[in-house]
Write a protein that holds these residues in place. Sequence first.
Motif, mmCIF file in Angstrom:
data_model
loop_
_atom_site.group_PDB
_atom_site.id
_atom_site.type_symbol
_atom_site.label_atom_id
_atom_site.label_comp_id
_atom_site.label_asym_id
_atom_site.label_seq_id
_atom_site.Cartn_x
_atom_site.Cartn_y
_atom_site.Cartn_z
ATOM 1 N N LEU A 1 -9.978 17.490 54.392
ATOM 2 C CA LEU A 1 -9.502 18.148 53.095
ATOM 3 C C LEU A 1 -8.812 19.359 53.360
ATOM 4 C CD1 LEU A 1 -13.259 18.184 51.558
ATOM 5 C CD2 LEU A 1 -11.261 16.985 50.637
ATOM 6 N N GLY A 2 -8.724 19.795 54.312
ATOM 7 C CA GLY A 2 -7.743 20.883 54.858
ATOM 8 C C GLY A 2 -8.502 22.526 54.837
ATOM 9 N N ARG A 3 -10.034 22.187 54.598
ATOM 10 C CA ARG A 3 -10.849 23.304 54.574
ATOM 11 C C ARG A 3 -10.530 24.223 56.108
ATOM 12 N NH1 ARG A 3 -11.734 25.091 50.071
ATOM 13 N NH2 ARG A 3 -13.798 26.111 50.422
ATOM 14 N N VAL A 4 -10.895 25.516 55.930
ATOM 15 C CA VAL A 4 -10.601 26.364 57.377
ATOM 16 C C VAL A 4 -11.825 26.685 57.687
ATOM 17 C CG1 VAL A 4 -8.541 27.412 56.271
ATOM 18 C CG2 VAL A 4 -10.773 28.622 55.667
ATOM 19 N N HIS A 5 -13.140 26.200 57.199
ATOM 20 C CA HIS A 5 -14.305 26.533 57.858
ATOM 21 C C HIS A 5 -14.968 25.272 58.225
ATOM 22 C CE1 HIS A 5 -15.289 25.100 53.698
ATOM 23 N NE2 HIS A 5 -16.376 24.762 54.243
ATOM 24 N N THR A 6 -16.090 25.585 59.061
ATOM 25 C CA THR A 6 -16.937 24.532 59.427
ATOM 26 C C THR A 6 -18.229 24.773 58.940
ATOM 27 O OG1 THR A 6 -17.776 25.734 61.179
ATOM 28 C CG2 THR A 6 -15.920 24.562 61.771
ATOM 29 N N MET A 7 -19.246 23.604 59.095
ATOM 30 C CA MET A 7 -20.423 23.553 58.319
ATOM 31 C C MET A 7 -21.125 24.786 59.092
ATOM 32 S SD MET A 7 -22.825 22.813 56.339
ATOM 33 C CE MET A 7 -24.668 22.995 56.273
ATOM 34 N N ARG A 8 -20.923 25.115 60.212
ATOM 35 C CA ARG A 8 -21.835 26.529 61.118
ATOM 36 C C ARG A 8 -21.286 27.530 60.488
ATOM 37 N NH1 ARG A 8 -22.150 27.633 67.570
ATOM 38 N NH2 ARG A 8 -23.391 29.520 67.296
ATOM 39 N N GLN A 9 -20.028 27.688 60.048
ATOM 40 C CA GLN A 9 -19.640 29.206 59.487
ATOM 41 C C GLN A 9 -20.288 29.110 58.052
ATOM 42 O OE1 GLN A 9 -15.524 27.956 60.159
ATOM 43 N NE2 GLN A 9 -15.227 30.238 61.169
ATOM 44 N N PHE A 10 -20.157 27.968 57.413
ATOM 45 C CA PHE A 10 -21.025 28.226 55.905
ATOM 46 C C PHE A 10 -22.185 28.924 56.099
ATOM 47 C CE2 PHE A 10 -24.046 26.152 53.005
ATOM 48 C CZ PHE A 10 -23.793 26.658 51.995
ATOM 49 N N GLU A 11 -23.077 28.014 57.044
ATOM 50 C CA GLU A 11 -24.792 28.170 57.447
ATOM 51 C C GLU A 11 -24.446 30.026 57.702
ATOM 52 O OE1 GLU A 11 -26.717 24.375 59.050
ATOM 53 O OE2 GLU A 11 -25.257 25.686 60.352
ATOM 54 N N GLU A 12 -23.860 30.546 58.344
ATOM 55 C CA GLU A 12 -23.988 31.889 58.952
ATOM 56 C C GLU A 12 -23.326 32.782 57.616
ATOM 57 O OE1 GLU A 12 -20.864 31.743 61.957
ATOM 58 O OE2 GLU A 12 -22.188 30.873 63.385
ATOM 59 N N SER A 13 -22.222 32.197 56.762
ATOM 60 C CA SER A 13 -22.169 33.175 55.383
ATOM 61 C C SER A 13 -23.122 33.200 54.716
ATOM 62 C CB SER A 13 -20.739 32.558 54.905
ATOM 63 O OG SER A 13 -19.912 32.618 56.105
ATOM 64 N N TYR A 14 -23.826 31.869 54.268
ATOM 65 C CA TYR A 14 -25.032 31.923 53.311
ATOM 66 C C TYR A 14 -26.039 32.639 53.918
ATOM 67 C CZ TYR A 14 -28.415 29.636 50.608
ATOM 68 O OH TYR A 14 -29.355 29.214 49.610
ATOM 69 N N ASP A 15 -26.310 32.617 55.067
ATOM 70 C CA ASP A 15 -27.402 33.559 55.762
ATOM 71 C C ASP A 15 -27.337 35.116 55.446
ATOM 72 O OD1 ASP A 15 -30.032 33.890 57.233
ATOM 73 O OD2 ASP A 15 -28.686 34.770 58.795
ATOM 74 N N LEU A 16 -25.922 35.487 55.798
ATOM 75 C CA LEU A 16 -25.335 36.807 55.686
ATOM 76 C C LEU A 16 -25.562 37.296 54.137
ATOM 77 C CD1 LEU A 16 -22.059 37.057 57.791
ATOM 78 C CD2 LEU A 16 -24.378 38.456 58.004
ATOM 79 N N ALA A 17 -25.337 36.209 53.113
ATOM 80 C CA ALA A 17 -25.258 36.618 51.709
ATOM 81 C C ALA A 17 -26.658 37.044 51.283
ATOM 82 C CB ALA A 17 -24.653 35.512 50.676
ATOM 83 N N ARG A 18 -27.694 36.186 51.929
ATOM 84 C CA ARG A 18 -29.105 36.122 51.534
ATOM 85 C C ARG A 18 -29.454 37.427 52.224
ATOM 86 N NH1 ARG A 18 -30.406 33.246 47.329
ATOM 87 N NH2 ARG A 18 -30.654 31.021 47.794
ATOM 88 N N LYS A 19 -29.140 37.803 53.155
ATOM 89 C CA LYS A 19 -29.645 39.401 53.885
ATOM 90 C C LYS A 19 -28.964 40.465 53.158
ATOM 91 C CE LYS A 19 -30.604 37.308 58.537
ATOM 92 N NZ LYS A 19 -30.122 37.272 59.907
ATOM 93 N N ALA A 20 -27.667 40.159 52.495
ATOM 94 C CA ALA A 20 -27.153 41.224 51.951
ATOM 95 C C ALA A 20 -27.682 41.350 50.274
ATOM 96 C CB ALA A 20 -25.620 41.006 51.553
ATOM 97 N N GLY A 21 -28.728 40.376 49.911
ATOM 98 C CA GLY A 21 -29.392 40.730 48.778
ATOM 99 C C GLY A 21 -29.140 39.870 48.008
ATOM 100 N N PHE A 22 -28.285 38.988 47.736
ATOM 101 C CA PHE A 22 -27.854 37.952 46.821
ATOM 102 C C PHE A 22 -28.922 36.925 46.562
ATOM 103 C CE2 PHE A 22 -23.425 39.336 48.068
ATOM 104 C CZ PHE A 22 -22.774 39.442 46.787
ATOM 105 N N GLN A 23 -29.356 36.960 45.318
ATOM 106 C CA GLN A 23 -30.536 35.962 45.027
ATOM 107 C C GLN A 23 -29.837 34.894 43.917
ATOM 108 O OE1 GLN A 23 -33.423 38.702 43.620
ATOM 109 N NE2 GLN A 23 -34.004 39.632 45.261
ATOM 110 N N ASN A 24 -28.899 34.835 43.695
ATOM 111 C CA ASN A 24 -28.225 33.836 42.941
ATOM 112 C C ASN A 24 -26.765 33.373 43.676
ATOM 113 O OD1 ASN A 24 -27.236 32.104 40.864
ATOM 114 N ND2 ASN A 24 -27.199 33.776 39.180
ATOM 115 N N ILE A 25 -27.232 32.078 44.159
ATOM 116 C CA ILE A 25 -25.968 31.471 45.009
ATOM 117 C C ILE A 25 -25.597 30.175 44.505
ATOM 118 C CG2 ILE A 25 -25.011 30.828 47.249
ATOM 119 C CD1 ILE A 25 -26.846 32.976 48.733
#
Length: 404
Positions: A133-157
Motif C-alpha cells: 500500500l505504500g504505508r510508512v509504518h509496520t504493525m509493530r509501530q502501530f502497536e507501540e503508537s496505540y500503547d502510547l496513546a492509551r498511556k497518554a489518556g486517550f479513551q476513544n480510539i
Amino acid sequence: MKRELELYIHIPFCMKKCAYCDFLSGPAPRETIDRYVTALVAEIRQYQKLAENYRVTTIFFGGGTPSILSGGQMKEIFDALRDVFEIQADAEITMEANPGTVTKENLQAYRACGINRISFGLQSVDDKELKLLGRVHTMRQFEESYDLARKAGFQNINVDLISAIPGQTVASWEHTLDTVIRMNPEHISAYSLIIEEGTPFYEIYGEDAKEEQDSRCEKCLADDGKQMDTGKNFPKLPDEEAERRMYELTAEKLEAAGYLQYEVSNYAKPGYACRHNKGYWQRVEYLGIGTGAASLIENERYQHISDTDLYIRANGKLDQIEEEKEKLDWNAQVEETMFLGLRMKEGVNKQKFRERYHREIQEVYGEVLEKLKEEGLLREEEKRICLTKRGNDLSNYVLAQFLL
C-alpha cells in the motif's frame, strides 16, 4: 439561539504518499509546514463574525497526517480556535494520526490542547500488505503508537482498516480483524479499497489499464509507489465474491465483539459512534479550514483552493482562498438528506425531514419508497426510513432512485 457547527481542519502533509491515496496531501519540508500553520491561524481569525452565530460541537483534524504537527503548533491552532469560536465543553475533538509519527510528548501535548479522540490509519496488520500500500509504518509501530496513546489518556480510539487489498485473501482479512478486535479500540472504520484515478494503483488496476493487464503482470510497486520491472507477478485484486465475503465477515465479527454498525463502513462500541461523521451525514453545518477544505454554511457549499503554496501566500484572506461556491436549492438539499442519511443504519428520521423541509417524506418520494420496499431494499418504520441488508448491498442503485 446559536446553531451547531462542526469544524474540519485540513493538514495536507504526510511522510510519504501512499500508492492508493488521492487525497490532497504529500510530503513537505518543515519550513513549509511552519508557514502553513501560520496561514491556518490567520484564516481561523477571519471567522470572528461568522462564529457569533454558532457553537462548535465537533472538531476534526484530517489530512494528510495531522500528527506530523508538533505539540507547540497544535497549541497555536487551538489558541486561535478558542479565541474565535465558542467550543462546547463536551465537544468531540478528533485527530488523525499515522502509526510511527506520534511520541509520548506530542500525545500529551495534544491531550492538553483538548483532543480527546485519535484515529490511527493502520489499514492492515500484515507488513507485506502495508508495504504494498505504500504505508510508512509496520504493525509493530502501530502497536507501540496505540500503547502510547492509551498511556497518554486517550479513551476513544478509532482504527482505520482497508479490505480488498491486492493479494489479500478472506483469511488474511479475517486475521486483521481478529488482531484489531483483541486490541479493543472503541471504534473501527473498515473501508473497501477504491482504485482512484491519478494514483500509482490506477496505473495497474484502473479501467484504463485493464486492456494492458497482461503486459503489466510482470511489474510491481517500488518503495516510492512507482512501477518498476522486477520479474515478479504483481498481486491481483480479490474478486467480487471474495470482496463481498470480506464485507460480510467484517459485520459478523465486529457485531460478535460488541461493535454496532452505525454506517456502511463504520462500527463502534455503544456510545462511541463518531459524532463528527454523523453530523456530516445528517447535514449539520460545517466549516472547512485549510487548503482544499470544504464547507456547508446556510445551504451554501464552497471549497478552498487546493494549491498549498497559494494558500500560504494568501495568509488567511478569505477572498483569495474560497472558490466553487454553490447555493443548494430545495431539491438538492432533499437529495443530499436522502443520499447521506441512508448511509447510516438509523436512516432518515421522518419527523426531522418534515421539520426541515415542511413536507412529509411520502409526499416527495411516495412512489420511490413503495417501489424500493416492494423490492426488499428499503424498510419503513414509524419514525424512520432505512436500508435493508439487501438495500445496503445495492446502495448505489437505491440512492440513485432519490434524484429529483
